[in-house]
Write a protein that holds these residues in place. Structure first.
Motif, PDB file in Angstrom:
ATOM      1  N   ILE A 421       0.863  -1.183   0.000  1.00  0.00           N
ATOM      2  CA  ILE A 421       0.000   0.000   0.000  1.00  0.00           C
ATOM      3  C   ILE A 421       0.898   1.232   0.000  1.00  0.00           C
ATOM      4  O   ILE A 421       1.832   1.314   0.789  1.00  0.00           O
ATOM      5  CB  ILE A 421      -0.935  -0.008   1.218  1.00  0.00           C
ATOM      6  CG1 ILE A 421      -1.871  -1.220   1.165  1.00  0.00           C
ATOM      7  CG2 ILE A 421      -1.740   1.286   1.303  1.00  0.00           C
ATOM      8  CD1 ILE A 421      -2.700  -1.414   2.422  1.00  0.00           C
ATOM      9  N   SER A 422       0.618   2.167  -0.892  1.00  0.00           N
ATOM     10  CA  SER A 422       1.507   3.318  -1.033  1.00  0.00           C
ATOM     11  C   SER A 422       0.714   4.581  -1.322  1.00  0.00           C
ATOM     12  O   SER A 422      -0.315   4.540  -1.998  1.00  0.00           O
ATOM     13  CB  SER A 422       2.505   3.072  -2.172  1.00  0.00           C
ATOM     14  OG  SER A 422       3.257   4.228  -2.460  1.00  0.00           O
ATOM     15  N   CYS A 423       1.226   5.736  -0.832  1.00  0.00           N
ATOM     16  CA  CYS A 423       0.645   7.031  -1.182  1.00  0.00           C
ATOM     17  C   CYS A 423       1.547   7.785  -2.156  1.00  0.00           C
ATOM     18  O   CYS A 423       1.324   8.969  -2.412  1.00  0.00           O
ATOM     19  CB  CYS A 423       0.398   7.873   0.073  1.00  0.00           C
ATOM     20  SG  CYS A 423       1.884   8.239   1.014  1.00  0.00           S
ATOM     21  N   ASN A 424       2.562   7.109  -2.703  1.00  0.00           N
ATOM     22  CA  ASN A 424       3.506   7.755  -3.613  1.00  0.00           C
ATOM     23  C   ASN A 424       3.750   6.846  -4.813  1.00  0.00           C
ATOM     24  O   ASN A 424       4.465   5.850  -4.703  1.00  0.00           O
ATOM     25  CB  ASN A 424       4.819   8.047  -2.898  1.00  0.00           C
ATOM     26  CG  ASN A 424       5.783   8.854  -3.743  1.00  0.00           C
ATOM     27  OD1 ASN A 424       5.738   8.827  -4.969  1.00  0.00           O
ATOM     28  ND2 ASN A 424       6.671   9.583  -3.092  1.00  0.00           N
ATOM     29  N   PRO A 425       3.166   7.145  -5.981  1.00  0.00           N
ATOM     30  CA  PRO A 425       3.322   6.272  -7.145  1.00  0.00           C
ATOM     31  C   PRO A 425       4.770   6.029  -7.540  1.00  0.00           C
ATOM     32  O   PRO A 425       5.120   4.926  -7.972  1.00  0.00           O
ATOM     33  CB  PRO A 425       2.567   7.021  -8.250  1.00  0.00           C
ATOM     34  CG  PRO A 425       1.558   7.844  -7.534  1.00  0.00           C
ATOM     35  CD  PRO A 425       2.233   8.267  -6.261  1.00  0.00           C
ATOM     36  N   ALA A 426       5.638   7.035  -7.394  1.00  0.00           N
ATOM     37  CA  ALA A 426       7.028   6.894  -7.831  1.00  0.00           C
ATOM     38  C   ALA A 426       7.785   5.881  -6.983  1.00  0.00           C
ATOM     39  O   ALA A 426       8.490   5.012  -7.515  1.00  0.00           O
ATOM     40  CB  ALA A 426       7.729   8.249  -7.812  1.00  0.00           C
ATOM     41  N   THR A 427       7.664   5.973  -5.651  1.00  0.00           N
ATOM     42  CA  THR A 427       8.389   5.027  -4.810  1.00  0.00           C
ATOM     43  C   THR A 427       7.749   3.642  -4.857  1.00  0.00           C
ATOM     44  O   THR A 427       8.441   2.629  -4.736  1.00  0.00           O
ATOM     45  CB  THR A 427       8.479   5.530  -3.357  1.00  0.00           C
ATOM     46  OG1 THR A 427       7.173   5.847  -2.867  1.00  0.00           O
ATOM     47  CG2 THR A 427       9.348   6.764  -3.280  1.00  0.00           C
ATOM     48  N   LEU A 428       6.439   3.586  -5.051  1.00  0.00           N
ATOM     49  CA  LEU A 428       5.793   2.291  -5.267  1.00  0.00           C
ATOM     50  C   LEU A 428       6.367   1.608  -6.502  1.00  0.00           C
ATOM     51  O   LEU A 428       6.718   0.422  -6.475  1.00  0.00           O
ATOM     52  CB  LEU A 428       4.292   2.475  -5.422  1.00  0.00           C
ATOM     53  CG  LEU A 428       3.505   1.251  -5.928  1.00  0.00           C
ATOM     54  CD1 LEU A 428       3.565   0.122  -4.922  1.00  0.00           C
ATOM     55  CD2 LEU A 428       2.067   1.623  -6.243  1.00  0.00           C
ATOM     56  N   ALA A 429       6.478   2.358  -7.602  1.00  0.00           N
ATOM     57  CA  ALA A 429       6.998   1.797  -8.849  1.00  0.00           C
ATOM     58  C   ALA A 429       8.443   1.352  -8.682  1.00  0.00           C
ATOM     59  O   ALA A 429       8.844   0.289  -9.164  1.00  0.00           O
ATOM     60  CB  ALA A 429       6.875   2.825  -9.964  1.00  0.00           C
ATOM     61  N   ARG A 430       9.229   2.177  -8.007  1.00  0.00           N
ATOM     62  CA  ARG A 430      10.634   1.822  -7.761  1.00  0.00           C
ATOM     63  C   ARG A 430      10.747   0.515  -6.978  1.00  0.00           C
ATOM     64  O   ARG A 430      11.510  -0.392  -7.356  1.00  0.00           O
ATOM     65  CB  ARG A 430      11.306   2.953  -6.982  1.00  0.00           C
ATOM     66  CG  ARG A 430      12.764   2.724  -6.619  1.00  0.00           C
ATOM     67  CD  ARG A 430      13.153   3.628  -5.463  1.00  0.00           C
ATOM     68  NE  ARG A 430      12.483   3.242  -4.217  1.00  0.00           N
ATOM     69  CZ  ARG A 430      12.397   4.032  -3.149  1.00  0.00           C
ATOM     70  NH1 ARG A 430      12.891   5.260  -3.188  1.00  0.00           N
ATOM     71  NH2 ARG A 430      11.805   3.595  -2.048  1.00  0.00           N
TER      72      ARG A 430
END
Length: 455
Positions: A421-430
């Motif tokens: 679960i993430s609130c930041n698409p960039a760090t989720l993708a990373r």
């Protein structure tokens, strides 16, 4: 204007007026245009995809520029008039000028772009972002920096990317009980002449006023963050101000003082003391009741959080997961959902206040024997649990995502299922890219709009 085979420095100048086509938006809600043969990137705050805008170059760096919109030449059909009079000044809401349906489309697109461009993942795309049950008056928390202004101390929100305070007297995304506190708090600051913290000098007393409430409640907790070493009693020079605050706070929620002498942007320090009331918020989320403290993490959109947590629990049900490791557990709101139907849940949280409430909430919901709360960092936990067997790992890290220690530790625990679960698409993708490169396959991506009107 000639645009091909010319260096950007020769083409663009600070203050130059351009007319550009907006291709998409970034994760901050800014429009993106490209200029010249080199496809130089221009960020355009306030612009929507498909629009043609005329603007002035306000920032010019080596790799990008910022265009300040002067006029919308061709508007998106879903462009609307923002509800907030401070839209474009306050750094809080970036997409109020888009209809809610368009906001959902943009957020799905932002997530899809991050997966492809940051993570190199193209086998899965998110479906339509799932709408929030409420798109106004949904936020149960607000953090107001306090600043010295020409006419006295004031609260508000920072202009995006700055420490310049934008004074407001309302905020349409806040729970009603919190928004109604803004005018009297502003007036009290002026009346009492309280000493205000100066972040440039690191001196002064009152840094932030944080207000929190349970969903739909007319009562609030008010937290005064002071730039002074922890003590059993606040300095005498702030006591009159704190007692005046008591008339605005809920009787049970009360007034809390938090001590924070650290430099930088961190709002809370490690110690809090209640001045009046219990110093806690009692909240209901779905079928559960729980409590949390003044500095505890808790999702700001309670009703949408319930939908998100229910979805995570359903994935565990479908996979038949009985032994679950949860990282970044906070006060246990997600834990309550995922614990139902499991044999064992190990819930890891490092913030001491949150860990205390995690234990309390599990006991009050009859899950003491099922959930094992662990007070340590996620890094220490994955190292300590290496070699243990779990059917699934559920993690909800902060915006910066997971450290390499945590990600590497997961590949040693090697659960069959990871729910991230993430609130930041960039760090989720990373982070998803790392896991996919180490034996995992991304199976499904779902987007939930936790922050309507914001990017």
């Amino acid at each position: 204007m000639k645009q091909n085979n010319v260096g950007v420095d020769e083409m663009l100048k600070y203050g130059q007026v351009l007319e550009v086509d907006i291709e998409t938006v970034n994760s901050r809600g800014q429009g993106i245009a490209r200029f010249g043969g080199e496809r130089f990137v221009l960020f355009v705050p306030g612009a929507l995809p498909g629009e043609v805008v005329r603007g002035r170059v306000a920032v010019l760096k080596k790799s990008y520029g910022v265009l300040q919109v002067e006029s919308i030449e061709e508007a998106h059909e879903a462009r609307i008039t923002p509800a907030c009079p401070w839209f474009g000044m306050c750094g809080g809401c970036a997409v109020q000028h888009a209809s809610y349906e368009l906001q959902l489309e943009l957020k799905s697109s932002i997530l899809d772009q991050a997966l492809k461009r940051v993570g190199g993942i193209s086998n899965v795309s998110p479906e339509r972002c799932e709408a929030s049950p409420a798109i106004w008056t949904y936020r149960n928390k607000a953090s107001f920096p306090v600043a010295a202004m020409d006419n006295g101390a004031a609260i508000g929100f920072y202009r995006e990317g700055t420490h310049n305070l934008v004074m407001v007297d309302q905020c349409p995304v806040l729970e009603t009980s919190l928004g109604e506190l803004i005018p009297p708090l502003t007036e009290l600051l002026k009346e009492t002449g309280v000493e205000v913290y100066d972040p440039r000098k690191g001196s002064g007393l009152l840094r932030h006023i944080v207000v929190r409430t349970r969903s739909g409640s007319a009562k609030a907790m008010i937290v005064a963050v002071l730039n002074t070493p922890p003590a059993d009693r606040p300095p005498d020079r702030i006591m009159a101000f704190l007692h005046s605050l008591a008339d605005m706070a809920g009787e049970n929620e009360g007034i809390v003082v938090n001590y924070n002498t650290s430099p930088g942007n961190t709002i809370f320090g490690g110690r809090s003391i209640p001045i009046t009331g219990t110093g806690l918020i009692s909240e209901s989320i779905g079928p559960f009741s729980l409590s949390y403290g003044p500095t505890s993490f808790f999702q700001v959109n309670t009703r949408q959080a319930a939908e998100l947590f229910r979805a995570a629990s359903q994935h565990l049900d479908m996979a038949g997961s009985s032994r679950v490791l949860e990282l970044y557990s906070g006060t246990g709101a997600l834990t309550l959902y995922i614990a139902r139907g499991r044999q064992r849940v190990v819930a890891v949280e490092e913030w001491p206040e949150s860990t205390d409430f995690l234990r309390r909430n599990m006991e009050e919901n009859g899950l003491r024997g099922l959930v094992d709360p662990v007070g340590m960092t996620a890094e220490r936990a994955v190292k300590a649990l290496s070699g243990k067997s779990f059917d699934a790992v559920v993690l909800d890290p902060p915006r910066k995502g997971c450290s390499m220690e945590v990600l590497s530790g997961l590949t040693k625990i090697l659960p069959p299922l990871i729910i991230y679960i993430s609130c930041n698409p960039a760090t989720l993708a990373r982070d998803a890219s790392f896991l996919c490169a180490n034996g995992y396959r991304l199976r499904e991506v779902r987007a939930f709009d936790m922050f309507p009107q914001t990017s």
